[in-house]
Design an enzyme around this catalytic site. Sequence first.
Site, PDB file in Angstrom:
ATOM      1  N   CYS A   1       0.428  -0.968  -0.341  1.00 53.24           N
ATOM      2  CA  CYS A   1       0.211  -0.153   0.342  1.00 53.24           C
ATOM      3  C   CYS A   1       1.195   0.896  -0.125  1.00 53.24           C
ATOM      4  O   CYS A   1       1.829   1.399   0.431  1.00 53.24           O
ATOM      5  CB  CYS A   1      -0.937  -0.061   1.227  1.00 53.24           C
ATOM      6  SG  CYS A   1      -1.383  -1.563   1.687  1.00 53.24           S
TER       7      CYS A   1
ATOM      8  N   GLY B   1      -2.341 -13.829 -11.849  1.00 58.53           N
ATOM      9  CA  GLY B   1      -3.001 -14.977 -12.872  1.00 58.53           C
ATOM     10  C   GLY B   1      -1.324 -15.884 -13.030  1.00 58.53           C
ATOM     11  O   GLY B   1      -0.574 -15.909 -13.378  1.00 58.53           O
TER      12      GLY B   1
ATOM     13  N   THR C   1       0.356  -8.528  -6.371  1.00 64.28           N
ATOM     14  CA  THR C   1       0.780  -8.265  -8.077  1.00 64.28           C
ATOM     15  C   THR C   1       1.755  -7.178  -8.342  1.00 64.28           C
ATOM     16  O   THR C   1       1.994  -6.282  -7.897  1.00 64.28           O
ATOM     17  CB  THR C   1      -0.916  -7.485  -8.038  1.00 64.28           C
ATOM     18  OG1 THR C   1      -0.614  -6.558  -7.279  1.00 64.28           O
ATOM     19  CG2 THR C   1      -2.097  -8.132  -7.516  1.00 64.28           C
TER      20      THR C   1
END
Lengths: 245, 301
Positions: free
Chosen positions: B130, B217, B193
Site C-alpha cells: 500500500c 494470474g 500483484t
Amino acid sequence: MRQGDYTILENSRIASRIWRMTLSGDTEGILRGGQFVDVEVDGCFLRRPFAVTDWTKDTLSLIYKVVGQGTEIMSQWREGSSVNLLTGLGNGFDTSLCRKKALVVCGGIGASPAFHLVKELIEEGKEVTVVLGYNNASELILFDEYRKLGAGVRVATMDGSVGIKGLVTDVIDTLDGGYDFFYTCGPKVMMEAVCRKLDISGQVSLEERMGCGCGICFGCTCHTADGPKRVCFDGPVFKKEDVIW
Amino acid sequence: MVTSVNLCGIELRNPVVPASGTFGFGLEASSFYDINCLGGISLKGTTLEARFGNECPRIAECPDGMINSVGLQNPGVKVLVEEKIPALRKIYGGVVIANVSGFSIEEYEKCCSAVSASPDVDIIEVNVSCPNVHGGGLAFGTDAATAAQVTRAVKRVSTKPVFIKLSPNVTDIAAIARACEEAGADGLTLINTILGMRIDIRRRKPVVANRYGGFSGRAVLPVALRMVNQVHNACSLPIMGCGGVSCASDVVEMMMAGATAVQVGAENLRNPMACRDIVNELPLLMEELHIENINEIIGIV
Ligand SMILES: Cc1cc2nc3c(=O)[nH]c(=O)nc-3n(C[C@H](O)[C@H](O)[C@H](O)COP(=O)(O)OP(=O)(O)OC[C@H]3O[C@@H](n4cnc5c(N)ncnc54)[C@H](O)[C@@H]3O)c2cc1C
Ligand SMILES: Cc1cc2nc3c(=O)[nH]c(=O)nc-3n(C[C@H](O)[C@H](O)[C@H](O)COP(=O)(O)O)c2cc1C
Ligand code: FES
C-alpha cells in the site's frame, strides 16, 4: 452456485450480432429469472457472465451479443461441444413484489434476462406488459416468444423500423396504467430514465465487469443506498430505491 | 505420504492456501465445497476503518491473467475480528491468516494489535504494497528501510507469527526480504500483484477506473518463482509462495523454488473450485514424482 460441464445443443444467430445458445446439463441451481451463468471460454482468462433466458429441468438457453474477444469465440462453438459453467449466480428478480399488474421494460439484449421473469409472473396469474426497445429491426429478439407467453408486447425502435419511433419511455407515455410494480433491464441510461419516469416501485438489473461472478473477489462492487453491494452476489437485481445512478 | 507443512510451529494439513482478496472471508466459498480441505485461508485485506475501495470497473482481462484495482474494499478491522473471523472459525478448523493493510505505520500497528487479540487468528500477513501517505505515496514495500520500519512496528504489537507480504514492484527483492528478516519478521509471503495497465482502444481510456491495477494470474508464475527462489537463497525465513499458481504441478514448482506453503490467487476467480481441485491433485502428482514427504522438496533447486 454450481459448477458443471454442459453440452451445446444449439448455437445460432438470431438477429444482427446476436446469438442464442441452448445447452444441456444440470439446471437445479437456477431458481429465478434474472440470475446468470459464468461461461468458461478457452482463450480467455476470466469467465463471461450471461443471464439465463429460459431453462427446463435439463436444458438452459442464453442469448448473447457478440461484442468482443470472448463472445466472438463463443459464436464459433459447435453443437455437441462441451462448455464449463457456473450456474445459479446472483439473486434474480422477485415476482412476489408485484401484486397484480407488472410493467417490464427492456432495452436491447436486456430482453433476455427478463424472459423467465415474465414467464413466472404470468404463471402466477399476473397481468404483464412488456416494452421492448431496440435501435432498429435487425436487433429485434424474443418478440414472438413474449407474445406466446401471453404478455402484452409493445416495441420502440430508434429508427421506427418496428413499433413506434423513439424510446421505451415514449411507449410508457402511451400505456393505460394500473401497474403496481415494474422491472427493468437494459442500458443504464435507459433504466435510469425508466426509474425517474415511473413513480411505482420497481427492480433494476445492473451490469458490471466481473472477476469471480460468485462473491469472493469484490471486483464488481457498486454504491447503493444500503451501502456497498456486490453486483454478482447481492445483485444483479436491486430495488429502484437502492440504486445510486 | 506426508502433505502437511509447518510454518513457525503452526501445522497446515497441506501447503494449499487461497490468497488474500481471492476468497472473500471464506464464508461464500464454504457453500461451494468443504473448505476444511484447505491448509489455510488468507482473508481479504483489512484496514483500520471500512473502505469502499476504488470505483468500478475494477477488473480487466489480460492474456493468461487479469488486472484488479479493488483498492482494499473491506468492512474494517472491528467487523473482521468481531464478525467475519468468528463466523469462519465456526466452520473451518484449518489455519486462519489475517491479512492487514495500512496507509501509515500507526494504522498497521493498530490493525495488527486488533487481529492479534483474536483467538481465532493463527498468522498475521502484512501487506506492504500500500502507498505510504506520509512517504509521498510510495509503497512501504518498495524500500528496504520502510519495509523494516513496518515490520518492527507490527512485531511489537503482535503475539502471532507475522508474515510480511512483499511487493514484486522492486529492483532487488532479496534486499527487502533481508531487511524484514533483520527487523524480526517470522516469515514472508510473495509475490503480491505486479503493477499493470490495460487500455480500451475504442474508448481511448484505461480499462480500470483507477487507471493502473495489480496484474496477476497464470502469466506471472515465472516472475513469482524467480523471486521466491532469490528470497529463499537470501534469507532463512519460511516463505508462502504466491503468484500464477493454477495446478498441483505449480505448487510443486513453487515449493522447489523455496516455498513452504503455496497461495492460489486469481485462479480462484476463473474456477472457484481451484484450491479444492489442487488439494485433490497433489497426492497423485507426489506419487508420480516419487515424493514421499512434501517437505523434502522445499528449496531443492
Ligand atoms: C450479470 C450480467 C448479465 C449479463 N447478461 C448478458 C446477456 O444475457 N446477454 C449479453 O449479450 N450480455 C450479457 N452481459 C454482458 C456480457 O457479460 C458481456 O457482453 C461479455 O462479457 C463481453 O465479453 P467479450 O469477451 O466479448 O468482450 P470484451 O470487451 O473483449 O471483454 C473484456 C472483459 O470485459 C468484460 N465485459 C465487457 N463488456 C461487459 C459488460 N457489458 N458487462 C460485464 N462485463 C463486460 C468481459 O466479461 C471481459 O472480462 C451480462 C453481464 C452481466 C454482468
Ligand atoms: C481480486 C484480487 C484482490 C486482491 N486483494 C488483495 C488484498 O486485499 N491483500 C493482499 O495482500 N493481496 C491481494 N491480492 C493479491 C493476491 O493475494 C496475490 O498476492 C496475487 O494476486 C498474486 O497471486 P495470483 O497470481 O495467484 O493471483 C489480490 C489479488 C486479486 C486478484
Ligand atoms: S465479481 Fe467477484 S465479487 Fe462480484
